[in-house]
Design an enzyme around this catalytic site. Structure first.
Site, mmCIF file in Angstrom:
data_model
loop_
_atom_site.group_PDB
_atom_site.id
_atom_site.type_symbol
_atom_site.label_atom_id
_atom_site.label_comp_id
_atom_site.label_asym_id
_atom_site.label_seq_id
_atom_site.Cartn_x
_atom_site.Cartn_y
_atom_site.Cartn_z
ATOM 1 N N ASP A 62 4.968 -2.800 -7.379
ATOM 2 C CA ASP A 62 5.296 -1.590 -6.635
ATOM 3 C C ASP A 62 4.616 -0.389 -7.290
ATOM 4 O OD1 ASP A 62 7.032 0.434 -5.101
ATOM 5 O OD2 ASP A 62 7.929 -1.463 -4.475
ATOM 6 N N HIS A 93 9.590 4.761 -5.565
ATOM 7 C CA HIS A 93 9.792 3.605 -4.684
ATOM 8 C C HIS A 93 10.062 2.349 -5.500
ATOM 9 C CE1 HIS A 93 8.792 0.413 -1.742
ATOM 10 N NE2 HIS A 93 9.243 1.285 -0.846
ATOM 11 N N ASN A 202 7.067 -2.005 8.653
ATOM 12 C CA ASN A 202 7.859 -1.049 9.436
ATOM 13 C C ASN A 202 7.116 -0.563 10.676
ATOM 14 O OD1 ASN A 202 9.788 -1.202 7.343
ATOM 15 N ND2 ASN A 202 8.763 0.438 6.216
ATOM 16 N N SER A 266 11.368 -2.624 3.132
ATOM 17 C CA SER A 266 11.236 -2.692 1.670
ATOM 18 C C SER A 266 12.572 -3.070 1.031
ATOM 19 C CB SER A 266 10.773 -1.351 1.117
ATOM 20 O OG SER A 266 9.427 -1.110 1.395
#
Length: 374
Positions: A62, A93, A202, A266
């Site tokens: 990430d 994140h 997404n 996520s």
């Protein structure tokens, strides 16, 4: 909720405020714990009676993880920064995803803050991408390194003891096309018995394009559901989606010892990576295929009026997955959905033994006939 703590949480999310005062920090931590609705939905507290992820390393590929967040104290091992960007931004994140996987909470008895699905697992942080607002994204040198970072990150994680790799990635930097290097790295990880989990994307309300690394064969691709366990509209609908998990209104750790509420696949992928860690801890040496099978067979039907195979029609459940992983293999094979047996896998349907028995009887009959004639 209408408590002061809840309002503080929403203010923090909206304004990105830092709360250094202990009283505010406690209120914020209380609000964060109260809003962790996905844990009950996925049967996580019940699963903790069997496993908490002890001894399992989950690599989080990430933006990096803030090791100073109180909910992640002692849970994170810092791996390499494969982006070449340096410390341009705190990995907000990545911190968020790490907390959903292995957050330990804080305060007396760990009662405050975010607790992850596998709170005794270890997070191996490997930085392979940048925050959306990171100015280093405009650096051509960094852009070149980032394009190959996921493949290198997967291999580094495998070679340094990761048993699960969580990748809440996709939707940019070439991730709609994939790459030979990433595909090879995925196959390398699978060959070493490492479970790979990735967010499905997404893009569901837009182009709904296949997203990598989720679309590589062998990766557990995770879609998102809302609090009613219905399909989240933003979640990609592709035939590679394996299972779903909560992905709306998710509270998680944020940079500067704060918290954030967000939506996305996520979070759903991080939850399922945590379930994989629980299984690995409970059943050391279990294979990749059996972990995947346990997660799928332990899942429950989502709250929707129609079956959507392109979306993933079931929601992951931690306790049921642990129980499925512990069932004898022959029971798991017999319980496999019928469509999974199409393609000639006779052993998985119970037809194989019948055919072998019939062939054996035929051979015995032929031998007896020859003997009688003689």
């Amino acid at each position: 909720m209408t408590s002061v703590a809840s309002r503080l949480l929403m203010v923090c999310v909206a304004a990105g405020l830092i709360f250094p005062a202990p009283a505010h920090a406690d209120e914020l931590g209380t609000a964060a714990r109260e809003r962790q609705w996905p844990l009950e939905v996925m049967g996580v507290p019940a699963a903790w009676e069997l496993s908490r992820g002890e001894g399992v390393t989950v690599a989080v590929l990430d933006t990096g993880v803030d090791t100073h967040h109180p909910d992640l104290a002692g849970a994170v091992v810092e791996g390499p920064d494969l982006t070449g960007a340096g410390t341009t931004r705190v990995g907000r994140h990545g911190t968020s995803m790490a907390s959903l996987i292995a957050g330990r909470g804080h305060g007396e008895g760990g009662e405050l803050g975010v607790v992850g699905v596998a709170p005794r697992a270890r997070v191996l942080s490997i930085r392979v991408t940048l925050e959306a607002d990171d100015p280093a994204r405009t650096d051509p040198h960094v852009a070149v390194l980032v394009r190959g970072a996921v493949a290198r990150g997967i291999r580094w994680a495998v070679d340094h003891g990761a048993e699960v790799i969580s990748m809440s990635l996709g939707g940019g930097d070439g991730s709609y096309r994939g790459s030979p290097d990433e595909d090879a790295a995925v196959r390398y990880a699978l060959s070493k018995g490492v479970v790979l989990v990735a967010s499905s994307g997404n893009d569901g309300e837009g182009a709904n394009r296949p997203t990598f690394p989720a679309a590589y064969p062998g990766v557990i691709a995770v879609g998102a559901v809302d609090e009613r366990l219905g399909p989240a509209p933003f979640s990609n609908r592709q035939d590679y989606v394996s299972v779903t998990a909560p992905g709306t209104g998710i509270v998680s750790a944020d940079g500067h010892a704060s918290y954030v509420v967000g939506d996305g696949t996520s979070s759903a992928a991080a939850f399922v990576a945590g379930i994989a860690a629980l299984i690995k801890a409970r059943h050391p040496g279990i294979g990749v295929t059996d972990v995947r099978r346990a997660i799928l067979q332990g899942s429950v039907r989502m709250n929707t009026g129609r079956r959507d195979e392109a979306y993933g029609s079931r929601v992951a459940n931690a306790r049921r997955a642990l129980l499925a992983a512990g069932a004898p293999r022959r029971v798991l094979m017999a319980a496999r959905p019928r469509q999974a047996a199409v393609g000639g896998d006779l052993r998985s349907t119970g037809v194989g033994p019948l055919i072998w028995a019939a062939l054996l009887l035929l051979v015995v009959a032929l031998v007896a006939r020859v003997a009688l004639r003689a």
